[in-house]
Design an enzyme around this catalytic site. Structure first.
Site, mmCIF file in Angstrom:
data_model
loop_
_atom_site.group_PDB
_atom_site.id
_atom_site.type_symbol
_atom_site.label_atom_id
_atom_site.label_comp_id
_atom_site.label_asym_id
_atom_site.label_seq_id
_atom_site.Cartn_x
_atom_site.Cartn_y
_atom_site.Cartn_z
ATOM 1 N N HIS A 43 4.264 -74.994 39.521
ATOM 2 C CA HIS A 43 5.428 -74.398 40.180
ATOM 3 C C HIS A 43 6.609 -75.665 40.580
ATOM 4 O O HIS A 43 7.700 -75.188 41.369
ATOM 5 C CB HIS A 43 4.760 -73.921 41.433
ATOM 6 C CG HIS A 43 3.991 -72.905 41.394
ATOM 7 N ND1 HIS A 43 4.387 -71.479 40.900
ATOM 8 C CD2 HIS A 43 2.564 -72.914 41.253
ATOM 9 C CE1 HIS A 43 3.333 -70.864 40.786
ATOM 10 N NE2 HIS A 43 2.226 -71.507 40.779
ATOM 11 N N ARG A 44 6.659 -76.715 39.853
ATOM 12 C CA ARG A 44 7.499 -77.907 40.364
ATOM 13 C C ARG A 44 8.997 -77.151 40.026
ATOM 14 O O ARG A 44 9.974 -77.454 40.536
ATOM 15 C CB ARG A 44 7.220 -78.986 39.617
ATOM 16 C CG ARG A 44 6.096 -79.830 40.412
ATOM 17 C CD ARG A 44 6.089 -81.437 40.377
ATOM 18 N NE ARG A 44 5.033 -81.997 40.969
ATOM 19 C CZ ARG A 44 3.895 -82.310 40.478
ATOM 20 N NH1 ARG A 44 3.751 -81.767 39.170
ATOM 21 N NH2 ARG A 44 3.136 -82.770 40.971
ATOM 22 N N ALA A 45 8.980 -76.344 38.659
ATOM 23 C CA ALA A 45 10.136 -75.928 38.104
ATOM 24 C C ALA A 45 10.898 -75.002 38.992
ATOM 25 O O ALA A 45 11.889 -75.015 39.501
ATOM 26 C CB ALA A 45 10.019 -75.349 36.684
#
Lengths: 332, 629
Positions: B254-256
Site C-alpha cells: 500500500h505504499r504506492a
C-alpha cells in the site's frame, strides 16, 4: 629535488600533451583519462607537467592548502583564524601533483583519526589524507581502473562535491578538496565504472610511436637524460621557458574567451548526434574549446576549437551501457 | 579539541536556474511540501542535474520552528555504520567516564534532508538503516546492552544509475517517489543550459544573486503550500480512484496508494487549492508507480466522473500523453540462424540476456579479505563493512571503542590509585580491542565452456551464450573477476585469463565458435591450471567455477571411456581445490531424451546443478519506465 624529464622533450604524443596543457589552463576541465599501452610516456608526461604549473598562494603550514583569499573554502581552523582577523601567513608555491598509489587504503586517501592515541591520551588528532594534499592541485592515479571500489567511491564523492568528508569513529570533518584528476589505464585490465569515467573531463588514447625515426629519437633522448639529467634539462631549458610563458599567457586570456550562440549550438548538436549521456559532455567541450582558443591566443572560440575539443571530450561519454557492443543498444 | 565542521560550502547552483528536468523538480518540490511522501529516488544517466537539483533544494526548505535552517546532510558512500546511526561518545567515556551516545548522520538530518548519491552502491546494511529510519521517523541503536533512540524525520533523496546494479525491490518500494531522468534532446534547450552553466562558472556569486528573487519566491510558495497542506482534502471517490490506479498497475502493498494520495495533496497545496482533483492524482501517479510496477507501460485509467458540482472536468489529455509508449516484448531467444549454420565451426549469436538468480552458496569462513564487491560475504580486512564483534587480535588498527572500555573497566580502581587523577578511564595496551567486520567482496568466476559440436545442435549455443552473458552482467554488477576456458575438438584453451574486464569476456563470447568433439577432461585440466594461478596470487579467493556443458565427454586422454575419465578428473579437481565452489549448468535440451550426464558431473564436483532455464531469477518487479528518448 628529483630530476624530471622535461615536458618539451617528450617525442610525439601531441594529443596527450595538449590535453594536459588544457587542464593547466583551465583546472575546471577536471582532468584527463589517459588510455593506452604500457611504456607510452603516460607517467613521464604527467610528472613532467609539474614543471609547467603556475604558482598559487596557500596559507603557510596548513595541511589543507587553504586559499588565503577565499574564506568559504578554508579549512575550519584557518577560517577561524581568518575570522578572528589574524594576518594569515601566505606562501606561494607551484601547483602540486599528488600521486595516489593503487594500494592506498581509504584512510590514507580521506584522512583518518588516530583513535588509539586518542583513547590513551584523550585527544583527537586528524591525519590529513591525500585528498587534502591534492586540494587545488592535481591528483594522479596510475592504473586508475585497478583502484579498489571503496576508494573510487570516495574519489567520486569528493570530485562531485569538491568536498572531502571524513565520517568515522565519533568524528565528522570536512574540508575542500577540488582537484584535477589525471588517471592512466590499460583497458585490457578492466574498464572504469561509468560514473568515474564521466568525472574525467577529457580522455586521450595513446599508442606507441609509429615511425622508426621517432622511436630512435625517444631512445636517444632517454639515454641522454639518464646520462646527465641536469645538462639534458638545460639543453631543453629555453623551450621549457617558452612553453611556460605560453601557458601563463593562456591562463590569463582564458577567462576572456567568448563563445557565440552558433558555437554553442554546434556543441549541443554534436553531443546529440553522438548520443552522449547527460550534459556534462557539452559543458566540458565548451570549456575545452575556450581553453584551446586561449592557448592559440584568441579571445573567441572557433569551430576548429570545437572540433578539437569534441575529440577529447566526447569519445568516452558516448551513450553506451555495459556490454552494448554485444547486446545492441536496446538489450539488457 | 577538534573543530567539527560540516559547513564547507561551495556556491551551489540555484534550483530555479535548472533548465528542464521538470518531473524531477516537481517531485522534489512535492516532498519539500509534504515530507511524509517518503523521499525521492532520481534514477538515470550521468550528468543530468540529479545531484544539482537535490542539493539546490536545500535553499528552498522552509525554516524550522524557531527560525533555524533545516539540515542538509550528505551521506558519503564510505561512511561507517557507526557514523550513520550513531556511536558511543568516546571523549565523554575517556574524560568523564560517562557512557553517552554520540548521534550520527541520521540524527543530524532530523527535520532536514538526507542525501545519498549513488544509493545503489551503498552497502545493503546501510541502506536498510537509512530506509528504516526514513520510514519510521526514528533511529534505534542497540549496542552492547545500551539502547538509544531519537527522532529522525528527514526527507530522503537518493540518486542512482541503474547500469551499476539495482536496489532490491523491497528497498525501492520504500522510496515514495522515483523519477527517471535523462538528458535534454532539444539543441536549443541544451544551448540555454550551457549558457547558464557558463555564467554560473564564471561568477557563481553574481549568478546566485541574479536568481535570488526567483529562489525566494519559490521558497515562499513551498512554505505557503506546507502551511496549507493540513486544509487539503481528498474526496472519498478519489481515494477509490487511487486504489483503482494501483490495482490496475499490479502494485504490491500500500505504499504506492499512500504516496499518491500524499503527493496529490501536496500538489493541490502547491497549486493553492484545498481540494484534490483527479488531475492532481494523474499528475503524481507516475512518480509513485515508476519503481513499483512491472516492466511495461503504466496503465492510467481515465479520471472518474465528478460526483459533485465542485468536481473538475473529467479528462486529462496531459497525463495520458505523459504515459510512456508500450515497450516491445522481449525478443525471442533464438533469431533465425545465419547462413552456413550447419558448417562445422559455427559461431552462433548470443541470445537475450536475463537477470540471474544467485548461484553461489553462502560460505562464511574466518578469512579476512581485501577488495570490495557485491557477491560473497566475507570477513573484512579493511575498515569497511559491518561491525559484527570485537577481538583482542591486533593488526588492522580498527579500534573497537566499546569493547576496549569494557576490557579496561575491571582494572580502573587499581590503575587510578596507581596513576593518580587524570583521564577518567585508564587504558593499557592490553585492553585494546579491534573490530571484526563483515562485508561483501567480489568473487572470481571461472567459466568452463563446452564448445563442442553437440552444443551447436538445435541452436543450444545461442541459449548457452545468453546464460553466460547473463552471468557476466551479474558479475559486472557484483564486481567479480572473470576468466574463461573453452574446450572443443581435441583440446581446451584458456581464452580469457583472469581479468576484471567483463566486457572483454562478453566480446569474446560473441565470437566463440562451436564444433568438434568434447574433451571434458582437458577442460577440467585447464580449469585446474587457472585456479592454481589465481589462488597463488590471492589465497583468500573463493573461486566460483561454472561449467557449462551437456556432459557428453567423447574425447579423452587415456584408456578409460572419456566420460568416466572426466568424472575422475572432476573428483580430483574438487579434492585439490576445496575452497572452490562448483556449479554445473546443463545445456542438454529439455524434453529430449536426457542422459543426465551433467548431473553426474555435478555430483562428482560436489557442485550445484542447474538447467539453463533455472538460472533465471524470479522477476518480481522491474522498472516500468526506463525510457530513453
Amino acid at each position: 629535488m628529483m630530476n624530471v624529464y622535461p615536458f618539451v622533450a617528450i617525442v610525439g604524443q601531441e594529443m596527450l600533451k595538449k590535453s594536459l596543457i588544457l587542464n593547466v589552463i583551465n583546472p575546471g576541465l577536471s582532468g584527463v583519462l589517459i588510455r593506452g599501452d604500457k611504456g607510452t610516456a603516460k607517467s613521464t608526461a604527467v610528472r613532467a607537467l609539474a614543471d609547467l604549473l603556475p604558482e598559487i598562494a596557500v596559507v603557510d603550514g596548513d595541511p589543507f592548502q587553504s586559499d588565503p583569499a577565499d574564506p568559504k573554502t578554508m579549512a575550519p581552523d584557518v577560517r577561524a583564524r581568518f575570522a578572528a582577523g589574524e594576518d594569515l601567513p601566505v606562501r606561494r608555491r607551484k601547483v602540486r601533483v599528488v600521486e595516489l598509489p593503487i594500494s592506498a587504503t581509504e584512510d590514507r586517501v580521506v584522512g583518518t583519526l588516530d583513535l588509539e592515541r586518542a583513547l590513551k591520551e584523550g585527544r583527537k588528532t586528524i591525519e590529513p589524507g591525500l585528498l587534502a594534499s591534492a586540494h587545488r592541485g592535481i591528483l594522479y592515479v596510475d592504473e586508475v581502473n585497478l583502484l579498489d571500489d571503496h576508494v573510487v567511491d570516495v574519489l567520486l564523492d569528493s570530485a562531485a562535491m569538491g568536498v572531502n568528508t571524513v565520517e568515522r569513529e565519533g568524528i565528522s570533518f570536512s574540508h575542500a578538496a577540488r582537484f584535477t584528476l589525471i588517471g592512466t589505464m590499460n583497458p585490457e585490465e578492466g574498464e572504469l565504472r561509468p560514473q568515474l569515467l564521466d568525472r574525467f573531463g577529457l580522455c586521450v588514447h595513446v599508442a606507441g610511436l609509429n615511425t622508426p625515426q621517432e622511436r630512435v629519437e625517444v631512445v636517444k633522448r632517454r639515454a641522454a637524460f639518464e646520462e646527465n639529467p641536469e645538462s639534458f634539462a638545460e639543453r631543453w631549458g629555453e623551450e621549457t621557458a617558452h612553453l611556460r610563458d605560453a601557458v601563463a599567457a593562456a591562463i590569463r586570456l582564458c577567462p576572456e574567451v567568448r563563445a557565440s550562440d552558433e558555437i554553442l549550438l554546434s556543441i549541443a548538436e554534436r553531443a546529440l548526434k553522438l548520443g552522449v549521456d547527460g550534459h556534462r559532455a557539452d559543458i566540458v567541450t565548451l570549456k575545452a574549446a575556450k581553453a584551446l582558443a586561449a592557448w592559440n591566443g584568441r579571445d573567441a572560440v572557433t569551430l576548429v576549437d570545437v572540433d578539437a575539443a569534441a575529440s577529447l571530450a566526447l569519445a568516452h561519454r558516448m551513450r553506451r551501457r555495459p556490454f552494448e557492443d554485444v547486446l545492441g543498444p536496446h538489450a539488457a | 579539541m577538534v573543530v567539527i565542521d560540516r559547513e564547507v560550502v561551495n556556491w551551489s547552483y540555484p534550483f530555479s536556474a535548472i533548465v528542464g528536468q521538470d518531473e524531477l523538480k516537481l517531485a522534489l518540490v512535492l516532498v519539500a511540501v509534504n515530507p511524509a511522501i517518503g523521499g525521492v529516488l532520481a534514477r538515470g544517466e550521468k550528468g543530468t542535474a540529479k545531484s544539482t537539483a537535490a542539493r539546490s533544494l536545500r535553499e528552498l526548505l522552509p525554516p524550522l520552528p524557531g527560525g533555524a535552517r533545516p539540515a542538509f546532510v550528505t551521506l558519503p558512500l564510505g561512511a561507517a555504520e557507526d557514523m550513520v546511526v550513531g556511536a558511543l561518545d568516546f571523549e565523554a567515556a575517556v574524560r568523564e567516564g560517562e557512557i553517552r551516545f554520540q548521534p550520527g548522520l541520521l540524527a543530524r538530518a532530523d527535520r532536514g534532508v538526507l542525501y545519498v548519491d549513488e544509493v545503489n552502491l551503498l552497502d545493503d546494511h546501510l541502506v536498510e538503516c537509512v530506509l528504516g529510519a526514513a520510514e519510521s521517523g526514528e533511529n534505534v541503536v542497540e549496542r552492547e546492552g545500551q539502547s538509544f533512540r531519537h527522532a529522525a524525520r528527514f526527507i530522503l533523496i537518493g540518486t542512482m544509475n541503474p547500469e551499476e546494479g539495482e536496489l532490491r525491490p523491497q528497498l525501492l518500494d520504500r522510496f515514495g517517489f522515483a523519477v527517471a531522468v535523462s538528458g535534454e534532446t532539444e539543441p536549443g534547450v541544451r544551448v540555454a543550459l550551457l549558457r547558464r552553466r557558463e555564467e554560473f562558472d564564471a561568477a557563481p556569486e553574481a549568478f546566485c544573486a541574479a536568481h535570488a528573487d526567483a529562489e525566494a519566491d519559490l521558497a515562499a510558495r513551498i512554505g505557503a503550500a506546507r502551511d496549507r497542506l493540513h486544509e487539503v482534502r481528498i474526496s472519498e471517490h478519489l481515494c477509490g480512484f487511487i486504489a483503482e490506479i494501483c490495482s490496475r498497475n499490479h502494485v504490491a502493498g500500500h505504499r504506492a496508494d499512500l504516496a499518491i494520495s500524499r503527493g496529490a495533496m501536496a500538489f493541490a497545496a502547491w497549486e493553492g487549492r484545498a481540494d484534490v482533483t483527479a488531475d492532481d492524482i494523474l499528475k503524481v501517479a507516475p512518480l509513485a508507480l515508476l519503481h513499483r510496477t512491472r516492466a511495461g507501460a503504466l496503465d492510467l485509467p481515465p479520471p472518474p466522473e465528478p460526483r459533485d458540482a465542485a468536481g473538475e472536468p473529467a479528462s486529462s489529455p496531459e497525463a495520458a500523453a505523459d504515459a510512456p509508449p508500450p515497450q516491445e516484448p522481449d525478443s525471442p531467444m533464438a533469431a533465425p540462424p545465419p547462413p552456413g549454420a550447419e558448417l562445422q565451426d559455427d559461431v552462433q549469436e548470443t541470445g537475450a540476456a536475463f537477470s540471474v538468480r544467485r548461484i553461489e552458496r553462502q560460505s562464511l569462513d574466518r578469512v579476512p579479505r581485501i577488495g570490495s564487491g557485491r557477491r560473497a560475504r566475507s570477513r573484512s580486512a579493511s575498515k569497511q563493512g559491518r561491525y559484527v564483534k570485537s577481538t583482542a587480535a591486533r593488526g588492522r588498527g580498527d579500534l573497537a571503542l566499546d569493547a576496549t572500555i569494557r576490557a579496561a573497566a575491571p582494572f580502573q580502581q587499581a590503575r587510578r590509585a596507581a596513576a593518580g587523577p587524570g583521564l577518567a578511564i585508564h587504558i593499557r595496551e592490553a585492553d585494546i580491542r579491534e573490530k571484526v567486520r563483515e562485508r561483501r567482496v567480489g568473487s572470481f568466476l571461472l567459466f568452463v565452456v563446452d564448445g563442442s559440436g553437440s552444443m551447436g545442435a538445435q541452436r543450444r549455443m545461442v541459449e548457452t551464450k545468453a546464460a553466460i552473458l547473463s552471468l557476466l552482467l551479474d558479475a559486472y554488477q557484483k564486481r567479480d573477476t572473470v576468466a574463461m576456458v573453452v574446450f572443443r575438438g581435441r583440446t581446451a584453451e584458456v581464452v580469457l585469463p583472469p581479468t576484471s574486464s567483463v566486457e572483454r569476456a562478453a566480446k569474446l563470447l560473441a565470437e566463440l565458435p562451436v564444433g568438434g568433439r568434447t574433451p571434458l577432461t582437458a577442460g577440467l585440466g585447464e580449469a585446474a591450471g587457472v585456479l592454481r594461478q589465481a589462488l597463488r596470487k590471492d589465497p583468500t579467493l573463493i573461486p566460483l567455477v561454472v561449467v557449462m556443458t551437456d556432459g557428453r565427454a567423447n574425447a579423452g586422454f587415456g584408456t578409460q571411456p572419456p566420460h568416466a575419465e572426466a568424472l575422475r578428473a572432476a573428483e580430483a579437481l574438487r579434492e585439490r581445490y576445496p575452497a572452490a565452489q562448483f556449479v554445473v549448468v546443463d545445456t542438454e535440451v529439455p524434453g529430449a531424451v536426457r542422459l543426465g550426464l551433467a548431473n553426474k558431473l555435478a555430483a562428482a564436483l560436489d557442485g550445484t546443478y542447474f538447467q539453463v532455464a533455472d538460472l533465471r531469477a524470479e522477476d518480481l518487479v522491474s522498472i516500468a519506465k526506463e525510457h530513453r528518448p
